[in-house]
Scaffold this motif. Structure first.
Motif, mmCIF file in Angstrom:
data_model
loop_
_atom_site.group_PDB
_atom_site.id
_atom_site.type_symbol
_atom_site.label_atom_id
_atom_site.label_comp_id
_atom_site.label_asym_id
_atom_site.label_seq_id
_atom_site.Cartn_x
_atom_site.Cartn_y
_atom_site.Cartn_z
ATOM 1 N N LEU A 190 0.817 -1.206 0.000
ATOM 2 C CA LEU A 190 0.000 0.000 0.000
ATOM 3 C C LEU A 190 0.854 1.261 0.000
ATOM 4 C CD1 LEU A 190 -3.004 0.808 0.168
ATOM 5 C CD2 LEU A 190 -2.712 0.971 2.631
ATOM 6 N N GLN A 191 1.960 1.232 0.732
ATOM 7 C CA GLN A 191 2.803 2.412 0.855
ATOM 8 C C GLN A 191 3.653 2.662 -0.391
ATOM 9 O OE1 GLN A 191 5.030 2.325 4.529
ATOM 10 N NE2 GLN A 191 3.287 1.484 5.667
ATOM 11 N N SER A 357 -6.553 -1.580 10.359
ATOM 12 C CA SER A 357 -7.036 -0.676 9.319
ATOM 13 C C SER A 357 -6.104 -0.675 8.112
ATOM 14 C CB SER A 357 -7.176 0.740 9.883
ATOM 15 O OG SER A 357 -8.010 0.737 11.021
ATOM 16 N N ILE A 358 -4.801 -0.661 8.370
ATOM 17 C CA ILE A 358 -3.821 -0.728 7.276
ATOM 18 C C ILE A 358 -3.964 -2.043 6.530
ATOM 19 C CG2 ILE A 358 -1.366 -0.924 6.751
ATOM 20 C CD1 ILE A 358 -2.138 1.906 7.218
ATOM 21 N N HIS A 359 -4.225 -3.120 7.275
ATOM 22 C CA HIS A 359 -4.396 -4.432 6.645
ATOM 23 C C HIS A 359 -5.594 -4.413 5.690
ATOM 24 C CE1 HIS A 359 -4.423 -8.824 6.302
ATOM 25 N NE2 HIS A 359 -5.725 -8.756 6.457
ATOM 26 N N ILE A 360 -6.703 -3.812 6.121
ATOM 27 C CA ILE A 360 -7.887 -3.726 5.265
ATOM 28 C C ILE A 360 -7.560 -2.931 3.999
ATOM 29 C CG2 ILE A 360 -10.219 -2.779 5.067
ATOM 30 C CD1 ILE A 360 -10.556 -3.354 8.068
ATOM 31 N N ALA A 361 -6.861 -1.807 4.177
ATOM 32 C CA ALA A 361 -6.503 -0.978 3.020
ATOM 33 C C ALA A 361 -5.584 -1.727 2.064
ATOM 34 C CB ALA A 361 -5.842 0.313 3.490
ATOM 35 N N LEU A 364 -7.620 -4.141 0.150
ATOM 36 C CA LEU A 364 -8.401 -3.402 -0.840
ATOM 37 C C LEU A 364 -7.554 -3.090 -2.064
ATOM 38 C CD1 LEU A 364 -10.814 -1.790 -1.891
ATOM 39 C CD2 LEU A 364 -10.122 0.097 -0.397
ATOM 40 N N GLU A 365 -6.327 -2.652 -1.849
ATOM 41 C CA GLU A 365 -5.434 -2.350 -2.976
ATOM 42 C C GLU A 365 -5.174 -3.594 -3.815
ATOM 43 O OE1 GLU A 365 -2.059 -1.444 -5.448
ATOM 44 O OE2 GLU A 365 -2.044 -2.943 -3.864
ATOM 45 N N ALA A 366 -5.011 -4.756 -3.142
ATOM 46 C CA ALA A 366 -4.805 -6.013 -3.876
ATOM 47 C C ALA A 366 -6.045 -6.364 -4.698
ATOM 48 C CB ALA A 366 -4.470 -7.138 -2.903
#
Length: 525
Positions: A190-191, A357-361, A364-366
């Motif tokens: 994500l980053q 929350s970062i895990h969910i994001a 989502l990106e995947a």
């Protein structure tokens, strides 16, 4: 999967081919679809393909000439011609090129599917002896076949008979007395998206190649790329040493560059059929990364019973939430977010809520990657965009941020889908308005624009919010009102000009629509 190129200078015909044929079910990947024959030729000159589906009569270069040039580049190519002309000369030229099919417009979907099935069968029959001669019993030197068959093994989506027949030709030399499946995932994807899709994609390709080389050199097992940031692995090491060897892989990646990876593995297997279950376990345990951390190995023993339930529930809810987002179901998105954060309510420390929350994001990106989209392409997010999560003070703030993000993405995806259909609907509207006096039907319109009636009906309802018949009646009634205001036309002439040959039926339809008779309306106008 066999690779196909679609070419038709009529954009709507091309879109109909691309969308209405079940390509994946047929084992075909559409690698290029073009309404410019020269652009298609440029692609063919630079890529290996198996199938060419092309219109015959096109500007600049005909389908016949395109096929000749494509066959020079791909001697085993199968060609299917589509033509709007019942001209023997076209058919003769197609026969001379040994075309696999010759179909007249409007295209019958079932007829085309039948022709394509035959082409795939012919390609499969040709592929086996050719591949057998070239490979001499091994697939190690052919990454495409190697990756494809391993992924089928891990996902468990091949019929047992087909799988065993393939493995008889191309043995993988797996030792099931000491095998299990693993998943290796690149961290912090994500980053990295703010660096640009092309740069990230190139760096990932290099990283995956390095990991693959390390796996081959150390003899951990057989591997394949599952998606752009994950590797699937059949470990053939002794069960006791799997975790140690995966840990060595994790450390190797950490020491050799800017990336880190996390690995997980499933239960040992004793047969080919159990590989998919072991890999499914590895994927479930990978979802536990948010609980136990990244840049490490996640063994089954590390996922406690309570966490295992949460991880499985998390996967189901995430899948439902992403599906709701793609389907523009905003209320369902809200329900899924509430359900997700019921899990977060059990966390003992705020840091774990942020990790969650970062895990969910990240997930989502995947998921967006499966739609050929990214946060950058949809929302213009840069590299530090997700830092906002750490600035949110409460769970409600995080839920609100996630809800707004999903709503934005859902809206953009919906509008993209609508935009694709807008031009088609505009052309249909012009076609119908010019022919209101004719006996128009959905089937006739579908045939004209090379769609199946059922599919066009669904597209029309989604786009216009009304069925085709409702739309047609509305146009005819609006036109009737306009003509009734012009007193040179008799009522029966008005009816005829808007497509009603039966004056009684027109009168009844007009009264039902406007709650007044046509004669009374004329008196008032």
């Amino acid at each position: 999967m066999f690779r196909a190129v679609l070419v038709d200078d009529e954009s709507y015909d091309l879109e109909g081919l691309r969308r209405l044929i079940p390509w994946n079910e047929l084992g075909i990947e559409v690698v290029c679809s073009e309404n410019r024959p020269l652009a298609a030729l440029h692609y063919i000159d630079n890529h290996e393909i198996d199938l060419l589906i092309t219109d015959i009569k096109m500007p600049v270069i005909s389908g016949i000439d395109l096929s000749r040039k494509a066959i020079e580049r791909n001697p085993g190519l199968k060609t299917v011609f589509i033509s709007g002309y019942q001209d023997f000369q076209y058919a003769k030229q197609a026969l001379d090129l040994k075309a696999h099919g010759y179909i007249l417009k409007p295209v019958d979907d079932d007829e085309l599917v039948g022709v394509l099935r035959g082409a795939v069968e012919a390609l499969e029959q040709e592929r086996i002896p050719k591949a057998k001669a070239e490979l001499a019993g091994t697939i190690a030197s052919f990454p495409f076949i190697h990756n494809d068959i391993l992924q089928h093994l891990l996902e468990g989506n091949l019929e047992p008979a087909t799988l065993h027949a393939f493995l008889q030709l191309y043995p993988l030399d797996l030792h099931f007395e000491s095998a299990c499946c693993a998943l290796v995932e690149v961290d912090d994807m994500l980053q990295r998206i703010g660096q640009g899709p092309e740069k990230v994609g190139m760096e990932l390709d290099q990283l995956i190649a390095k990991i693959g080389s390390y796996i081959a050199e150390t003899g951990i097992g057989r591997w394949c790329r599952v998606n752009r940031s994950q590797i699937g692995l059949i470990c053939t090491a002794e069960p006791a040493s799997v975790e140690q060897r995966l840990q060595a892989l994790v450390e190797h990646v950490r020491e050799s560059g800017a990336f880190t990876v996390t690995a997980s593995y499933g239960k040992p297997v004793t047969s080919l059929e159990e590989l998919a279950d072991s890999f499914a376990q590895a994927k479930t345990f990978m979802n536990g990364k948010m609980f136990v951390g990244k840049n490490r190995v996640i063994p089954p023993s590390l996922i406690k019973p309570g966490i295992t339930k949460d991880v499985k529930d998390l996967s189901v809810v995430l899948e439902a939430m992403f599906g709701a987002m793609a389907g523009y179901k905003l209320l369902h998105i809200c329900d899924c977010i509430d359900e997700l954060f019921e899990v977060a309510a059990l966390f003992e420390h705020p840091v774990k809520v942020y990790q969650f929350s970062i895990h969910i994001a990240t997930r989502l990106e995947a998921y967006l990657g499966t739609l050929n989209e990214t946060f950058e392409s949809l929302l213009g997010w840069g590299i530090h965009q997700t830092d906002i999560i750490h600035s949110l003070e409460t769970v409600e703030d995080i839920k609100r941020w996630l809800r707004n993000t999903l709503f934005q993405i859902s809206e953009i995806l919906f509008m993209k889908k609508q935009h694709k259909n807008r031009r088609l609907m505009e052309h249909i509207d012009v076609y119908v308005r010019e022919r209101l006096a004719d006996n128009l039907t959905l089937r006739e319109i579908a045939n004209h624009f090379a769609y199946s009636p059922n599919h066009l009906g669904v597209l029309f309802k989604e786009y216009a919010g009304e069925s085709f018949n409702e739309y047609l009646v509305r146009l005819r009634m609006e036109k009737a009102i306009e003509l009734l205001g012009q007193h040179q036309y008799k009522i029966y002439e008005v009816a005829d000009r808007v497509g009603y040959k039966n004056i009684a039926y027109f009168s009844r339809q007009f009264r039902d629509y406007y709650n007044i008779t046509a004669a009374d309306y004329r008196k008032q106008s």
